[in-house]
Design a protein around this motif. Structure first.
Motif, PDB file in Angstrom:
ATOM      1  N   ASP A  22       6.169   4.247  -6.025  1.00  0.00           N
ATOM      2  CA  ASP A  22       7.365   3.457  -6.291  1.00  0.00           C
ATOM      3  C   ASP A  22       7.180   2.666  -7.585  1.00  0.00           C
ATOM      4  OD1 ASP A  22       8.263   4.441  -3.930  1.00  0.00           O
ATOM      5  OD2 ASP A  22       8.142   2.556  -2.817  1.00  0.00           O
ATOM      6  N   LYS A  23       8.179   2.708  -8.424  1.00  0.00           N
ATOM      7  CA  LYS A  23       8.091   2.044  -9.726  1.00  0.00           C
ATOM      8  C   LYS A  23       7.963   0.532  -9.586  1.00  0.00           C
ATOM      9  CE  LYS A  23      10.517   1.682 -14.158  1.00  0.00           C
ATOM     10  NZ  LYS A  23      11.716   2.075 -14.929  1.00  0.00           N
ATOM     11  N   ASP A  24       8.622  -0.044  -8.592  1.00  0.00           N
ATOM     12  CA  ASP A  24       8.661  -1.502  -8.457  1.00  0.00           C
ATOM     13  C   ASP A  24       7.882  -2.002  -7.244  1.00  0.00           C
ATOM     14  OD1 ASP A  24      10.317  -0.435  -6.568  1.00  0.00           O
ATOM     15  OD2 ASP A  24      11.929  -1.913  -6.834  1.00  0.00           O
ATOM     16  N   TYR A  25       6.821  -1.263  -6.832  1.00  0.00           N
ATOM     17  CA  TYR A  25       6.067  -1.728  -5.671  1.00  0.00           C
ATOM     18  C   TYR A  25       5.448  -3.096  -5.975  1.00  0.00           C
ATOM     19  CZ  TYR A  25       1.426  -0.742  -7.657  1.00  0.00           C
ATOM     20  OH  TYR A  25       0.285  -0.775  -8.426  1.00  0.00           O
ATOM     21  N   ARG A  26       5.292  -3.906  -4.925  1.00  0.00           N
ATOM     22  CA  ARG A  26       4.870  -5.297  -5.079  1.00  0.00           C
ATOM     23  C   ARG A  26       3.356  -5.404  -5.030  1.00  0.00           C
ATOM     24  NH1 ARG A  26       8.042  -9.960  -3.885  1.00  0.00           N
ATOM     25  NH2 ARG A  26       7.340 -11.522  -5.380  1.00  0.00           N
ATOM     26  N   SER A  27       2.781  -6.171  -5.923  1.00  0.00           N
ATOM     27  CA  SER A  27       1.354  -6.450  -5.872  1.00  0.00           C
ATOM     28  C   SER A  27       1.068  -7.771  -6.558  1.00  0.00           C
ATOM     29  CB  SER A  27       0.538  -5.328  -6.524  1.00  0.00           C
ATOM     30  OG  SER A  27       0.455  -5.496  -7.920  1.00  0.00           O
ATOM     31  N   ALA A  28      -0.031  -8.402  -6.149  1.00  0.00           N
ATOM     32  CA  ALA A  28      -0.412  -9.695  -6.717  1.00  0.00           C
ATOM     33  C   ALA A  28      -0.720  -9.572  -8.200  1.00  0.00           C
ATOM     34  CB  ALA A  28      -1.621 -10.246  -5.963  1.00  0.00           C
ATOM     35  N   PHE A  61       0.819  -1.214   0.000  1.00  0.00           N
ATOM     36  CA  PHE A  61       0.000   0.000   0.000  1.00  0.00           C
ATOM     37  C   PHE A  61       0.856   1.268   0.000  1.00  0.00           C
ATOM     38  CE2 PHE A  61      -2.826  -3.101   2.260  1.00  0.00           C
ATOM     39  CZ  PHE A  61      -3.804  -3.168   1.289  1.00  0.00           C
ATOM     40  N   GLU A  62       1.853   1.296   0.871  1.00  0.00           N
ATOM     41  CA  GLU A  62       2.690   2.490   0.983  1.00  0.00           C
ATOM     42  C   GLU A  62       3.519   2.707  -0.285  1.00  0.00           C
ATOM     43  OE1 GLU A  62       3.007   5.024   3.300  1.00  0.00           O
ATOM     44  OE2 GLU A  62       1.083   4.147   3.858  1.00  0.00           O
ATOM     45  N   GLY A  63       4.058   1.622  -0.837  1.00  0.00           N
ATOM     46  CA  GLY A  63       4.837   1.741  -2.071  1.00  0.00           C
ATOM     47  C   GLY A  63       3.996   2.274  -3.212  1.00  0.00           C
ATOM     48  N   ARG A  64       2.760   1.797  -3.301  1.00  0.00           N
ATOM     49  CA  ARG A  64       1.858   2.285  -4.352  1.00  0.00           C
ATOM     50  C   ARG A  64       1.519   3.752  -4.130  1.00  0.00           C
ATOM     51  NH1 ARG A  64      -3.184  -1.070  -6.870  1.00  0.00           N
ATOM     52  NH2 ARG A  64      -3.910   0.513  -8.351  1.00  0.00           N
TER      53      ARG A  64
END
Length: 693
Positions: free
Chosen positions: A372-378, A365-368
């Motif tokens: 952030d270009k490489d934030y993690r998501s399913a 959530f915070e990265g999005r």
């Protein structure tokens, strides 16, 4: 959370009573807990999807749920213990609003006292011998039984419990001396663990009794739980890259994460024990022998690029062996075991079926939010895996959502969008009746070929949103068991932000704020998602699903959203079902599965275990004979009952058993691949399935 709502509640933080309740000998509430309880009550009694006033009636429900949380099997407390707190049944509402939390702490201490008594009595019984010719039974499930009448009934129950533990080890071939040693260590360990509870544990248990009395999926997350939730959603943390486990009072390294500081150092190995932890060279070391693993984890985690010192007792050293000091630099650790993964299975006639296994709907959530270009998501990971599977030239796709309990609602919508062109995914109904439709507006699909979604009783929430949407759109075949039946939406409220606290101390609330509905107007609440092709299952919804909750939201129906489903799958479903049934009737592995399911159902129907050795031996011999016959045919038999709990086996044996379990043949996945293979052949030549509006 809207700003006006937070603003309206800011003033409430200054109304919290200063006192936190009476002081108790070992555990007592804190002023921060009193504040957190008060703020939680303000939110839950005003802004929950189903508002319930915090009054005497709710207080009685909280009381009952708190007792159930403390002693779910009714093994420790007696009716006299509960009667001693009868006057407090209608006082918990006032306790929460006034910040006087001494009542739940006093009840917890009574439970802790009884736990020590029962386990002490269990240890004393080990000095005697048992008569296994008597016609006695031990109850398998006491969750719905009456509370123990008195101490005499409690002692008789625990005598039977110890007798059952002894008999299991005896049937596994252990002699009396080995049995006494094993059980004495077991009960001593249970006692030690029961006395490690902290004030935060008591408070979180009580607050969850309050939240759960309103609705099953509303909960309170203390500081540690909130951090663990955040880590699970972003699939990363800052630490050393080691999975830890409590074993014989030592914090033991169970696994080293690939690429982490621990494995890169070359100085640590599985089985090594952490004796003490320090925050850098020259800093004092904190002894951690006998400490709970979560407390040690807090000491080891920290800020990226900072040092942590570990005092290590090597795996092959005795208790008085030579220690080693190891300094590691903390780094970001990715939790790849919880990320989406791919594989490819054959499906006959040269067809190849891609499999994407998704354990949870994760999102940083915070990265999005930061961009952030490489934030993690399913959804981003699944999109990448689909591209890779296309390069592998797969003919069909399986999305495996078994035991996926949900996660981010936004990820469920985005992930659904990978398989449809455009259109509605889920409808949300708020408490005021307003309905919002969440849609995929991005044209095109990452995968528009034949596919199936696998679900089981453990598939819940976001998993059900995706499975229901793809089923309603006619986009995917749903295979497996009926899903959990959770049709509610939760929002996280950070109580520290509400209180304008710069340090984390109050925790978070997970509050149910809406109910979601399928695009066809139905809801998965209570009913779950019904598979198009159903596999054998030993579990019914009333024992593992939403229907087991006595205060779950009811099933409802609203108007359908505007969408245009594809019809290809519905047209071929009878033929797919027929082909599956033919295979299942001829497949030995499927026959074994049905046999195992029937055996499990039979065991669940048993209310008591016989304590007669002759009868238990007959049951054991019959079970093992069945497994030997299977092993001789196809080598699929599992290990016998050794009477031990997992922590009582050696670490190497435990890890080997887990490895064997993970490597076992997945009969259901292989059959699903064949079903998708049939789908490919039956749909050959048809136009793409992803239909937009």
């Amino acid at each position: 959370m809207k700003k006006r709502l937070i603003g309206a509640l800011l003033a409430l933080t200054f109304c919290v009573p200063a006192t936190a309740g009476d002081i108790t000998p070992r555990l007592s509430p804190t002023p921060e807990q009193a504040q957190a309880a008060y703020l939680s009550a303000m939110f839950l009694s005003r802004y929950h999807y189903t508002v319930k006033p915090l009054d005497d009636a709710l207080s009685e429900q909280i009381f009952e749920r708190y007792l159930k949380a403390l002693d779910p099997e009714h093994l420790f407390l007696t009716q006299a213990d509960i009667d001693a707190f009868a006057d407090t049944r209608k006082q918990l509402d006032d306790a929460i609003l006034q910040g006087r939390l001494s009542i739940p702490f006093a009840l917890f201490l009574r439970y802790e006292e009884r736990t020590a008594e029962r386990l002490g009595y269990a240890r004393s019984l080990l000095a005697q011998n048992f008569d296994f010719s008597q016609n006695e039974h031990y109850p398998l499930d006491r969750s719905k039984a009456a509370w123990l009448k008195d101490d005499a009934e409690a002692r008789d129950l625990w005598r039977k419990r110890v007798k059952n533990d002894w008999l299991r080890l005896r049937l596994a071939g252990k002699d009396a001396a080995a049995i006494r040693e094993t059980l004495d260590k077991r009960y001593t360990r249970l006692l030690a663990n029961s006395q490690k509870s902290k004030s935060d544990d008591v408070f979180q248990t009580f607050m969850n009794a309050y939240a759960g009395a309103i609705e099953p999926h509303t909960s309170y997350l203390g500081r540690g739980s909130a951090e663990s939730f955040d880590i699970a959603m972003r699939l990363s943390l800052v630490g050393i890259g080691a999975v830890l486990q409590e074993r014989d009072e030592y914090i033991t390294i169970r696994e080293l994460s690939p690429g982490g500081p621990a494995i890169r150092s070359g100085k640590l190995a599985v089985g090594d024990r952490i004796v003490a932890v320090g925050q850098g060279d020259g800093a004092p070391l904190t002894d951690v022998v006998g400490t709970r693993v979560e407390e040690v984890v807090k000491l080891i985690r920290g800020t990226k690029d900072t040092p942590v010192v570990l005092d290590i007792l090597p795996a092959d050293a005795g208790p008085d062996g030579r220690h080693t000091l190891i300094t590691l630099i903390r780094d970001k650790i990715r939790m790849e075991e919880q990320a989406a993964k791919k594989s490819v299975l054959p499906a006959g006639d040269g067809r190849r079926i891609g499999v994407i296994t998704l354990p949870t709907f994760y999102e940083d959530f915070e990265g999005r939010r930061r961009g952030d270009k490489d934030y993690r998501s399913a959804s981003r990971d699944v999109a990448r895996l689909i591209d890779e599977l296309k390069q592998d030239k797969v003919d069909g796709l399986i999305l495996d959502l078994r035991n996926n309990g949900g996660g981010s609602l936004r990820e469920a919508v985005d992930l659904t969008g990978l398989f449809i062109d455009t259109g509605p995914v889920v409808q949300q109904r708020r408490a005021d009746g307003k309905i919002n439709v969440e849609s995929d507006s991005k044209a095109g699909a990452a995968w528009d070929g034949p596919m199936a979604v696998m679900i089981n009783r453990g598939s819940a929430s976001a998993s059900e949103i995706l499975a229901a949407a793809l089923q309603d759109h006619g986009r995917a075949l749903i295979v497996g068991e009926p899903s959990f039946g959770k049709g509610t939406v939760q929002s996280l409220i950070n109580l520290d932000q509400v209180a304008r606290s710069d340090t984390p101390k109050l925790g978070e609330l997970k509050v149910t704020v809406a109910q979601f509905f399928r695009v066809n107007g139905g809801t998965t609440q209570l009913k779950g998602v019904t598979p198009d092709i159903r596999f054998p299952s030993a579990f019914e919804g009333d024992e593992f699903g939403e229907t087991r909750f006595d205060n779950a939201l009811p099933w409802r129906q609203i108007d359908p959203a505007t969408y245009r489903p594809a019809n290809e799958i519905r047209a071929i479903l009878p033929e797919l079902t027929s082909r599956h049934a033919t295979r299942a009737n001829q497949d030995k592995a499927f026959a074994n599965l049905r046999e195992d399911v029937a055996e499990l159902i039979k065991l669940k129907e048993k209310r008591n275990l016989s304590l007669q050795e002759a009868e238990r031996k007959r049951e054991k011999d019959s079970r093992e004979a069945r497994l030997r016959t299977r092993a001789e045919a196809d080598g699929t038999a599992g290990p016998g009952d050794d009477g031990l709990q997992s922590s009582e086996r050696s670490l190497s044996a435990e890890l080997a058993a887990e490895k064997a379990f993970k490597a076992r043949k997945d009969v259901l996945l292989e059959e699903t691949a064949r079903i998708v293979g049939d789908e490919v052949s039956l749909l050959a030549g048809s136009k793409r399935l992803a239909v937009g509006n």
